[in-house]
Design a protein around this motif. Structure first.
Motif, short mmCIF file in Angstrom:
data_model
loop_
_atom_site.label_atom_id
_atom_site.label_comp_id
_atom_site.label_asym_id
_atom_site.label_seq_id
_atom_site.Cartn_x
_atom_site.Cartn_y
_atom_site.Cartn_z
N LYS A 35 0.81 -1.22 0.00
CA LYS A 35 0.00 0.00 0.00
C LYS A 35 0.84 1.27 0.00
CE LYS A 35 -3.71 -2.34 2.53
NZ LYS A 35 -4.54 -2.36 3.75
N LEU A 36 2.14 1.10 0.19
CA LEU A 36 3.02 2.28 0.26
C LEU A 36 3.00 3.08 -1.04
CD1 LEU A 36 6.09 0.68 2.09
CD2 LEU A 36 4.45 2.29 3.07
N SER A 37 2.96 2.39 -2.15
CA SER A 37 3.00 3.08 -3.44
C SER A 37 1.64 3.62 -3.86
CB SER A 37 3.53 2.14 -4.53
OG SER A 37 2.71 0.99 -4.62
N LEU A 38 0.60 3.31 -3.06
CA LEU A 38 -0.76 3.76 -3.40
C LEU A 38 -1.12 5.09 -2.76
CD1 LEU A 38 -2.65 0.34 -3.04
CD2 LEU A 38 -1.67 1.34 -5.10
N LEU A 39 -0.44 5.44 -1.65
CA LEU A 39 -0.72 6.70 -0.96
C LEU A 39 0.10 7.82 -1.58
CD1 LEU A 39 -2.14 8.26 1.30
CD2 LEU A 39 -0.28 7.56 2.84
N ARG A 40 -0.57 8.73 -2.28
CA ARG A 40 0.11 9.83 -2.96
C ARG A 40 0.12 11.09 -2.08
NH1 ARG A 40 1.43 8.68 -8.01
NH2 ARG A 40 0.44 6.85 -8.98
N GLY A 41 1.19 11.90 -2.24
CA GLY A 41 1.34 13.13 -1.47
C GLY A 41 0.68 14.31 -2.16
N LYS A 42 1.06 15.50 -1.72
CA LYS A 42 0.50 16.72 -2.32
C LYS A 42 0.83 16.78 -3.80
CE LYS A 42 2.41 20.60 -1.25
NZ LYS A 42 2.87 21.78 -0.48
N GLU A 43 2.07 16.38 -4.12
CA GLU A 43 2.45 16.24 -5.52
C GLU A 43 2.15 14.80 -5.96
OE1 GLU A 43 6.47 17.42 -6.19
OE2 GLU A 43 6.29 19.22 -4.95
N ARG A 44 1.44 14.66 -7.07
CA ARG A 44 0.92 13.37 -7.47
C ARG A 44 2.01 12.35 -7.78
NH1 ARG A 44 -3.65 12.14 -5.84
NH2 ARG A 44 -4.04 10.74 -7.61
N ASN A 45 3.20 12.82 -8.11
CA ASN A 45 4.27 11.88 -8.46
C ASN A 45 5.06 11.40 -7.24
OD1 ASN A 45 5.33 14.44 -8.08
ND2 ASN A 45 7.07 14.08 -9.44
N ILE A 46 4.68 11.86 -6.07
CA ILE A 46 5.34 11.45 -4.82
C ILE A 46 4.39 10.54 -4.03
CG2 ILE A 46 6.34 12.23 -2.64
CD1 ILE A 46 8.01 12.94 -5.07
N THR A 47 4.89 9.35 -3.69
CA THR A 47 4.11 8.41 -2.88
C THR A 47 4.78 8.21 -1.53
OG1 THR A 47 5.29 6.45 -3.64
CG2 THR A 47 3.43 7.20 -4.99
N LEU B 167 6.04 5.57 -0.53
CA LEU B 167 7.26 4.79 -0.77
C LEU B 167 8.44 5.72 -1.09
CD1 LEU B 167 8.51 1.99 -0.98
CD2 LEU B 167 7.81 1.90 -3.38
N HIS B 168 8.19 6.81 -1.85
CA HIS B 168 9.24 7.81 -2.12
C HIS B 168 9.73 8.43 -0.81
CE1 HIS B 168 7.56 7.55 -6.20
NE2 HIS B 168 8.70 8.06 -6.63
N ALA B 169 8.76 8.73 0.07
CA ALA B 169 9.11 9.34 1.35
C ALA B 169 9.95 8.39 2.19
CB ALA B 169 7.84 9.73 2.11
N LEU B 170 9.61 7.10 2.18
CA LEU B 170 10.38 6.10 2.94
C LEU B 170 11.82 6.02 2.44
CD1 LEU B 170 10.63 3.60 4.86
CD2 LEU B 170 9.85 2.21 2.92
N VAL B 171 12.00 5.89 1.11
CA VAL B 171 13.34 5.78 0.54
C VAL B 171 14.16 7.04 0.85
CG1 VAL B 171 14.65 5.56 -1.61
CG2 VAL B 171 12.54 4.24 -1.30
N GLU B 172 13.51 8.20 0.76
CA GLU B 172 14.20 9.47 1.04
C GLU B 172 14.67 9.54 2.49
OE1 GLU B 172 12.09 13.46 1.37
OE2 GLU B 172 12.89 13.55 -0.68
N GLN B 173 13.81 9.10 3.42
CA GLN B 173 14.18 9.11 4.84
C GLN B 173 15.34 8.16 5.12
OE1 GLN B 173 13.04 11.12 7.34
NE2 GLN B 173 11.97 12.18 5.68
N ILE B 174 15.33 7.01 4.47
CA ILE B 174 16.42 6.04 4.66
C ILE B 174 17.72 6.59 4.10
CG2 ILE B 174 17.26 3.77 3.93
CD1 ILE B 174 14.40 2.72 4.25
N PHE B 175 17.66 7.24 2.92
CA PHE B 175 18.85 7.86 2.35
C PHE B 175 19.42 8.93 3.28
CE2 PHE B 175 18.05 6.37 -2.12
CZ PHE B 175 19.35 5.96 -2.38
N LEU B 176 18.55 9.68 3.96
CA LEU B 176 19.00 10.75 4.83
C LEU B 176 19.61 10.24 6.13
CD1 LEU B 176 16.03 13.29 4.47
CD2 LEU B 176 18.40 13.64 3.73
#
Length: 741
Positions: A590-602, A604-613
């Protein structure tokens, strides 16, 4: 009378039932033996009712919650081997192929189980096409039918249970009584006495007595499911008979004469009572039945047969009746037997069959051979419709415009035929003893079966194809055409020379002479399939063991789950929802199904970004889960079922070897070699299967520990669980590549 009362009292049959049975004996409806037999059946029925009403007391649920059977499923003109698992734990029936759960059906979706000829049967479902299946043996078929009938009966007991004297109320039985059922054989028609009980969903038939008249009757109770919505009842011309028609069978009943019912008026009144009650519930279920859209899986064969046989329907109908009605049930539905075309062209009136009179069996005349015909292969093109010819290029074309070298074409595409019997292919069926439709398909098979009838028995003592034995395809095909009891009776009554018979009848006659042919063919097929099946299962089981070990050992995967938990709790807290201490692995998809304010961000994008940081090393967590790169579809539940069936099949081989060896008085050299080689193979396969079983137990334990570690349900299917993780890994990598680029 005293013996009946004592026998029933010991087993605590109700006083009402005892009086009913005693009255039947008093009115000479039943003999003493028949009454004792009925008492046993009534006690068994009450025990079954208790089991269905109180499923937690069921011995099946307590000691044998899963039942696995090897079956063949008909699909697209082919029979495919499957595992049919009836699971009382999850209340589900599973269709398994090589460890993969192909389909699963909750118990409430099961509609009925319909009996067919031989080992074949079908399971009907609500809202989907029926399953046409073939069991490995008649014993397996009986067990499956019994279990599926228990499922359908338990579905009917799901409404609130009424109690009476501490037992479930038997108000489901609307009407009951003794009826004679017509059961025909090759030489005669017999009336067999049954106790018939009508309930809202079904008509239950239990054979009464063990006398000479009933010795060939099926001991397993018959069930006519009214809930199919396609059952009808017809009052026959006589005052004492009526028939019930289903998709598969036509049951002809007769009201028996008794001391109480000895006048035509009494019999006619009972006939009307049965017909009106059955008709009421047939119409009720017909209205309730769901409409079927399109064609089901089993329809294609029927359509195909109609296309093949329609040109000669009248002639073949006449042949079917001329040989006697015993052939019809195996291939032709009852509704087709009574069509005007078949009855009008028959050699004797259909009414004589219904009246219980059959002509003497007709055997084929001596065959006369014609020279081999000059035949070529057919070119199955798509012809232009006649209405489109006029405006096309074909209007100006002549059929003889182009000259061709016909001898050259014939040389390239001719078929090398043996001498054939007089008459064309369709009409030759009139000279065959075997049922027309079975004979047609059997004849097609025999054209590629380059073995003489008298060589068949010898081939059954050769275990492997490379040693000169039958091929797997030939064994499978022969199993389809095993003689039925009616075939045995018919061919055993033939006293002429086999050379006078058509090749179809010659083979069938030879097959009737071979004792336990079905078991012999099953043995050959099992001996060949066992090593292949074990070889297929072993790498799948080993892969599942490695998968479970990787999942339990991976610390990085757990760390990624902790990041997901932290992000999810933050979002839910801000959304005014409760925080969670953990989540099921199904949430990964379900991670890739929840979209953010910008439609191209899910998410799952937020998870990967947090792990990279915060912990860039976790990005490569999938390196600890290499077995999820390409997870085979096999399920641990399915693999366990496969191993369980292999154990049963090997046990059947062991038992059959003991059986045939005990029947052999003086073994020939070939038979001795066969038993010796079979014993060696059994020992080899037992050792291999023992090792495979140990690995299977290890796999089950590891998976159980894995479910506990991640807080999953104990009945969670591995096919789903590993699939979620595999999809998550692929999507995680894809998003990681997007961010880094």
């Amino acid at each position: 009378m005293a013996s009946i009362h004592a026998a029933t009292k010991r087993n605590e049959l109700s006083q009402e039932k005892i009086l009913k049975i005693m009255n039947m004996v008093k009115n000479k409806e039943l003999s003493i033996e028949g009454a004792l037999d009925l008492a046993q059946k009534e006690m068994h029925a009450e025990k079954e009712a208790m089991t269905l009403a109180f499923p937690m007391d069921s011995q099946d649920v307590l000691t044998g919650s899963q039942f696995n059977f090897s079956v063949y499923k008909y699909k697209r003109y082919r029979w495919q081997k499957r595992i049919l698992q009836i699971d009382f734990n999850t209340q589900t029936i599973f269709n398994i192929e090589k460890g993969i759960i192909k389909k699963q059906f909750p118990f409430p979706q099961i509609k009925s189980c319909e009996d067919s000829e031989g080992r074949r049967f079908s399971i009907a479902f609500h809202g989907r096409p029926d399953y046409e299946l073939e069991a490995m043996s008649l014993e397996d078929k009986r067990k499956i039918s019994h279990l599926v009938n228990k499922v359908t009966q338990s579905n009917s007991y799901r409404r609130p249970i009424e109690f009476c004297s501490g037992r479930p109320a038997k108000c489901d039985v609307i009407h009951e009584g003794l009826l004679d059922l017509q059961e025909d054989s090759f030489a005669s028609i017999k009336w067999v006495k049954y106790l018939v009980q009508l309930s809202e969903r079904e008509l239950s038939l239990s054979c009464i007595g063990n006398n000479e008249e009933n010795k060939n009757a099926d001991p397993v109770p018959k069930t006519i499911n009214l809930s199919d919505g396609n059952v009808s009842v017809i009052k026959e011309n006589g005052y004492d008979t009526f028939s019930i028609q289903t998709q598969e069978h036509n049951y002809l009943f007769r009201i028996p004469f008794t001391v109480q019912n000895n006048r035509a008026e009494d019999i006619s009144k009972l006939q009307n009572e049965w017909v009106s009650l059955i008709d009421r519930y047939c119409l009720l279920w017909k209205k309730r039945s769901e409409p079927q859209e399109g064609f089901g899986e089993g329809t294609s064969e029927a359509v195909y047969e109609k296309l093949i046989f329609s040109p000669n329907k009248q002639a073949e109908g006449a042949h079917c009746l001329a040989l006697g009605s015993e052939a019809a049930p195996r291939s032709t539905p009852p509704t087709e037997q009574a069509t005007p075309s078949s009855s009008s062209s028959s050699s004797f009136p259909l009414s004589r069959v219904q009246a219980g009179v059959l002509p003497p069996p007709s055997f084929p005349p001596p065959s006369c051979l014609l020279p081999a015909l000059k035949r070529t292969k057919a070119f199955h093109w798509d012809a232009v419709p006649q209405e489109k010819i006029q405006k096309s290029i074909w209007a100006s074309c002549s059929l003889h415009k182009k000259k061709i070298d016909e001898s050259r074409i014939y040389d390239q595409f001719h078929i090398q035929d043996m001498a054939v019997f007089s008459g064309n292919e369709p009409s030759v069926n009139r000279h065959i003893m075997l049922n027309q439709k079975i004979a047609h398909t059997f004849n097609i098979f025999l054209k590629s079966f380059h073995i003489k009838p008298n060589q068949l028995k010898e081939k059954l003592y050769i275990l492997h194809e490379d040693g000169g034995g039958l091929t797997d395809e030939q064994i499978t095909a022969l199993r389809r055409y095993l003689p039925t009891p009616k075939d045995l009776e018919m061919y055993q009554s033939f006293k002429g020379s086999p050379s006078e018979l058509h090749v179809v009848d010659q083979f069938m006659l030879e097959m009737c002479k071979i004792p336990h042919l079905g078991k012999r063919l099953n043995l050959l097929l099992t001996i060949r399939e066992l090593p292949r099946c074990m070889g297929d299962l072993e790498p799948l089981i080993n892969q599942k063991i490695r998968t479970c070990k990787e999942l339990q050992a991976s610390q990085k995967f757990v760390a990624v789950l902790e990041y997901i938990l932290a992000i999810g709790n933050y979002l839910n807290e801000k959304a005014g929802r409760e925080m969670a201490k953990g989540f099921r692995l199904s949430s990964l998809t379900k991670l890739s199904l929840l979209r953010g304010k910008e439609r191209n961000i899910t998410l799952l994008h937020a998870l990967v970004e947090q792990i990279f940081l915060h912990e860039p090393d976790l990005v490569k967590f999938s390196q600890e889960l290499t077995e999820f790169e390409a997870v085979p579809g096999a399920s641990i539940k399915g693999l366990c079922a496969e191993v369980d069936v292999l154990k049963k099949e090997l046990e059947n081989v062991i038992q059959y070897r003991k059986f045939i060896k005990s029947k052999t008085i003086k073994a020939t050299t070939q038979e001795s070699q066969f038993y010796k080689e079979l014993k060696s193979l059994i020992q080899k396969y037992e050792e291999h299967l023992s090792q495979l079983s140990k690995r299977c137990d290890e796999m089950k334990k590891l998976y159980g520990d894995t479910l506990v570690k991640f807080g999953e349900s104990p009945d969670q299917d591995s096919q789903e669980l590993f699939g979620w993780i595999s999809v998550f890994i692929r999507e995680f990598r894809k998003v990681s590549a997007e961010i880094t680029s």
